[in-house]
Design an enzyme around this catalytic site. Structure first.
Site, PDB file in Angstrom:
ATOM      1  N   ASP A  30      -0.867  -0.137   2.247  1.00 46.17           N
ATOM      2  CA  ASP A  30       0.232   0.540   1.545  1.00 46.17           C
ATOM      3  C   ASP A  30       1.496  -0.316   1.680  1.00 46.17           C
ATOM      4  O   ASP A  30       1.518  -1.309   2.395  1.00 46.17           O
ATOM      5  CB  ASP A  30       0.461   1.957   2.097  1.00 46.17           C
ATOM      6  CG  ASP A  30       0.948   1.955   3.535  1.00 46.17           C
ATOM      7  OD1 ASP A  30       0.394   1.168   4.334  1.00 46.17           O
ATOM      8  OD2 ASP A  30       1.878   2.703   3.882  1.00 46.17           O
ATOM      9  N   GLU A  56      -9.181  -0.119   5.487  1.00 43.89           N
ATOM     10  CA  GLU A  56      -7.806  -0.541   5.259  1.00 43.89           C
ATOM     11  C   GLU A  56      -7.507  -1.671   6.238  1.00 43.89           C
ATOM     12  O   GLU A  56      -8.343  -2.010   7.098  1.00 43.89           O
ATOM     13  CB  GLU A  56      -6.825   0.631   5.454  1.00 43.89           C
ATOM     14  CG  GLU A  56      -5.419   0.249   4.989  1.00 43.89           C
ATOM     15  CD  GLU A  56      -4.477   1.431   4.722  1.00 43.89           C
ATOM     16  OE1 GLU A  56      -4.917   2.587   4.793  1.00 43.89           O
ATOM     17  OE2 GLU A  56      -3.291   1.162   4.439  1.00 43.89           O
ATOM     18  N   ASP A 116     -17.541  -1.642   2.757  1.00 44.84           N
ATOM     19  CA  ASP A 116     -16.532  -2.619   2.333  1.00 44.84           C
ATOM     20  C   ASP A 116     -16.095  -2.218   0.934  1.00 44.84           C
ATOM     21  O   ASP A 116     -16.526  -2.801  -0.057  1.00 44.84           O
ATOM     22  CB  ASP A 116     -17.138  -4.027   2.344  1.00 44.84           C
ATOM     23  CG  ASP A 116     -16.154  -5.063   1.803  1.00 44.84           C
ATOM     24  OD1 ASP A 116     -14.939  -4.812   1.896  1.00 44.84           O
ATOM     25  OD2 ASP A 116     -16.605  -6.099   1.286  1.00 44.84           O
ATOM     26  N   HIS A 125      -8.979  -1.789   1.518  1.00 47.36           N
ATOM     27  CA  HIS A 125      -8.067  -0.844   0.873  1.00 47.36           C
ATOM     28  C   HIS A 125      -6.672  -1.459   0.961  1.00 47.36           C
ATOM     29  O   HIS A 125      -5.961  -1.294   1.955  1.00 47.36           O
ATOM     30  CB  HIS A 125      -8.120   0.495   1.626  1.00 47.36           C
ATOM     31  CG  HIS A 125      -7.219   1.532   1.049  1.00 47.36           C
ATOM     32  ND1 HIS A 125      -7.606   2.375   0.032  1.00 47.36           N
ATOM     33  CD2 HIS A 125      -5.947   1.875   1.341  1.00 47.36           C
ATOM     34  CE1 HIS A 125      -6.612   3.186  -0.268  1.00 47.36           C
ATOM     35  NE2 HIS A 125      -5.585   2.895   0.508  1.00 47.36           N
TER      36      HIS A 125
HETATM   37  O1  9MR Z   1      -3.954   3.636  11.816  1.00 47.58           O
HETATM   38  C1  9MR Z   1      -3.706   5.011  11.627  1.00 47.58           C
HETATM   39  C2  9MR Z   1      -4.872   5.809  12.140  1.00 47.58           C
HETATM   40  O2  9MR Z   1      -5.054   5.606  13.519  1.00 47.58           O
HETATM   41  C3  9MR Z   1      -4.648   7.267  11.836  1.00 47.58           C
HETATM   42  O3  9MR Z   1      -5.799   8.004  12.219  1.00 47.58           O
HETATM   43  C4  9MR Z   1      -4.385   7.444  10.345  1.00 47.58           C
HETATM   44  C5  9MR Z   1      -4.129   8.878   9.943  1.00 47.58           C
HETATM   45  O4  9MR Z   1      -2.948   9.332  10.460  1.00 47.58           O
HETATM   46  O5  9MR Z   1      -3.277   6.665   9.964  1.00 47.58           O
HETATM   47  C6  9MR Z   1      -3.471   5.299  10.161  1.00 47.58           C
HETATM   48  O6  9MR Z   1      -2.365   4.611   9.783  1.00 47.58           O
HETATM   49  C7  9MR Z   1      -2.166   4.397   8.408  1.00 47.58           C
HETATM   50  C8  9MR Z   1      -0.722   4.774   8.148  1.00 47.58           C
HETATM   51  O7  9MR Z   1      -0.588   6.149   8.254  1.00 47.58           O
HETATM   52  C9  9MR Z   1      -0.204   4.258   6.833  1.00 47.58           C
HETATM   53  N1  9MR Z   1      -0.453   2.863   6.674  1.00 47.58           N
HETATM   54  C10 9MR Z   1      -1.853   2.516   6.808  1.00 47.58           C
HETATM   55  C11 9MR Z   1      -2.396   2.923   8.141  1.00 47.58           C
HETATM   56  C12 9MR Z   1      -3.860   2.498   8.332  1.00 47.58           C
HETATM   57  O8  9MR Z   1      -4.757   3.258   7.612  1.00 47.58           O
END
Ligand code: 9MR
Ligand code: ZN
Length: 572
Positions: free
Chosen positions: A183, A554, A545, A499
């Site tokens: 993101d 991601e 993947d 992602h």
């Molecule tokens: O890395 C984060 C993971 O440990 C959490 O379970 C998840 C849900 O809250 O969020 C992940 O972080 C994301 C963040 O909220 C936004 N940017 C991408 C991150 C990786 O997916």
């Protein structure tokens, strides 16, 4: 098919979920989604003197290693290693350690073959450079130019003035820094953790970083590339501080952007509430940075220290925990925490290490009365950074130093036990496959290297943990039940469809290299994963993947940074 925030055409995704009716979903996985390979090696390869173990998931007694011409150069017997719970596989192991001649090889047995791997001295350097360069590719607020970015360029992005959410008549200039992940958000606490992994990597393994050339702007410079790149993030971080020292938690749009190039994401950015965790992490990492940059740029170092102290003073005046939850209507990352005691400990520890002032030490001692993990190197749990700071500065009293030393050693011992029980040599158990499991693997790798470093530098100790650090890298680079190298552009069977908005929107088939995928998540926390991966799939195999799968595939800056640390340590 649902891609959060997505509005464009997802032609790049080939394996589509076909919904027959509302609850019946046909598993669309082409056979290749999990590697068909049954012999697993580190696809980046091995250094000649390394321990080299291939994992086989079928009964085999005899294996051989063949070179590029198909000639057998080594052979041996595979040894049964029992059932592995996390993968559901029965495991055999082939020890190739004695094969040390440089070259490219495969392991073969009973008609099966591994991916190609290489043996050579600087076998980690390509992967190390790619993982570090990935931070450049995450840069926000500037153009990525072809002379640095090759074909993966993007336009200047996210430079419009941001609005302060609590008073939208105030606008702020908060451009720059790194996109957090797939993101386009920029968040303070994960930024601080990523910087800390990189800074401690630099502190422990300066020789390796000094040699690194990743072709980024700002050169020539006295600074090694890692510090040039980190400065880019730091300069953004400093903009996130309020006039009174407090630090805003994040700068993002209200909703995640659609899957467009960064320069085409024109959503209004908001600077959202102050949190005490962000303020404490900011105080910590700017103090740490000030000690590191002092040698190169005294003015920058002074500025960092001034900002750190301002944040710390604000924390002193605001002793209550101020967490962060997303405001109404906002779906970007929240990075919420339940307590800030470990963050405050980290801040006090770094300021003490940097200044030697007693008031910080008193604070350290006071905060250590509380229970929190002392070896955690995460984005929410940061106690390990504080411990590391004290251990490296050598400024803490002997009793505390011994305690912190012991904490890391016992943690490494416990993790080594887990590796011994795992068929794959990995340091997480079947219960540990959460979102971003690869971060756990990689930060455990850091703990092994820290323990190794501590033992090397103590009179009595004999380093025992390096081989376990290396096993974590082997897992990430292919010795895992999916067969994937979890790093884009590294290895012949590596992830390529993370992602990641830019990687999707640029329409370039090959993803830019060096991104670390989050890895298997047995909870299948996104809709696509939940639909496609059957319930009861062994945790280590809960992976796709696929661009859709934000809970599996991601990437984030703080998953890349421990990989950089690990690769630096293992390159020494
Ligand atoms: O890395 C984060 C993971 O440990 C959490 O379970 C998840 C849900 O809250 O969020 C992940 O972080 C994301 C963040 O909220 C936004 N940017 C991408 C991150 C990786 O997916
Ligand atoms: Zn941007």
């Amino acid at each position: 098919m649902i891609l959060y925030g997505q509005t464009g055409n997802l032609s790049r995704i080939t394996n589509e979920v076909k919904t027959m009716n509302n609850d019946e979903i046909v598993d669309p996985r082409p056979e290749m989604l999990i590697s068909p390979v049954k012999i697993f090696v580190n696809q980046a390869g091995y250094r000649p003197g390394d321990e080299k173990t291939a994992v086989l998931t079928f009964p085999s007694s005899y294996f051989s290693v063949i070179d590029e011409n198909g000639r057998q150069v080594f052979s041996g017997s595979a040894v049964p290693a029992g059932h592995d719970e996390a993968s559901g596989d029965d495991i055999w192991r082939a020890d190739l350690t004695r094969l040390d001649a440089p070259g490219k090889y495969r392991v073969v047995s009973s008609g099966e073959s591994s991916e190609v791997f290489e043996i050579k001295d600087d076998v980690y350097s390509d992967c190390f450079d790619k993982c570090m360069k990935a931070f450049y590719f995450q840069r926000c607020g500037c153009e990525l130019l072809p002379e640095y970015a090759g074909m993966w360029t993007h336009g200047k992005c996210h430079c419009g003035r941001a609005l302060l959410l609590e008073n939208t008549s105030v606008s702020l200039e908060v451009s720059g820094g790194w996109h957090d992940a797939g993101d386009y958000g920029r968040y303070v606490t994960p930024a601080a953790a990523a910087l800390a992994h990189l800074f401690y990597g630099w502190k422990l393994y300066p020789k390796v970083f000094r040699k690194q050339d990743i072709n980024i702007p700002g050169k020539p410079s006295d600074m090694p590339d890692v510090l040039i790149e980190c400065r880019y993030e730091l300069e953004w971080l400093l903009k996130m501080q309020r006039y009174d020292g407090a630090v805003w938690h994040k700068a993002t749009t209200m909703q995640h952007a659609p899957f467009v190039m960064p320069e085409d994401d024109n959503g209004q950015i908001f600077v959202m509430q102050v949190s005490s965790s962000a303020t404490a992490d900011f105080a910590a990492v700017t103090a740490l940075a000030s000690t590191i940059y002092r040698k190169y740029d005294g003015i920058f170092a002074d500025w960092l220290m001034k900002c750190s102290l301002a944040a710390y003073d604000w924390l002193e005046k605001n002793p209550q925990f101020i967490g962060f939850t997303n405001p109404k209507g906002c779906n970007t990352g929240s990075y919420g925490e339940h307590s800030d005691l470990d963050n405050r400990f980290w801040a006090a520890a770094e300021l003490y290490s940097a200044s030697g002032e007693e008031r910080f030490y008193n604070k350290v001692m006071e905060l250590l009365q509380n229970e929190f993990p002392r070896t955690a190197l995460g984005f929410a749990s940061v106690g390990g950074f504080g411990a590391l700071s004290l251990l490296l500065s050598g400024r803490a009293g002997a009793a505390l130093m011994n305690q912190l030393h012991k904490d890391f050693i016992s943690r490494a011992e416990a993790l080594a036990d887990i590796c011994e029980k795992s068929g794959w040599g990995v340091s997480i158990t079947a219960d540990d496959y959460h979102w971003g499991s690869n971060m756990q693997v990689l930060t455990n790798g850091m703990i092994f290297l820290i323990a190794d470093w501590l033992e090397k530098n103590s009179v009595t100790g004999r380093p025992r943990f390096r081989r376990y650090a290396k096993m974590q890298l082997d897992y990430i680079l292919g010795v895992n039940a999916t067969g994937y190298s979890f790093i884009t552009g590294v290895g012949s069977f590596c992830v390529n469809y993370p992602h990641h908005r830019q990687a999707f929107a640029d329409n370039i088939e090959e993803c830019f290299p060096g991104l670390v995928s989050g890895g298997p998540d047995s909870h299948r926390d996104d809709q696509y994963a939940a639909a496609v991966i059957p319930k009861g799939t062994p945790p280590m195999k809960c992976f796709l993947d696929n661009t859709e799968c934000y809970s599996l595939n991601e990437v984030t800056i703080y998953w890349n940074s421990p990989a950089v640390f690990l690769l630096a340590g293992l390159s020494e």
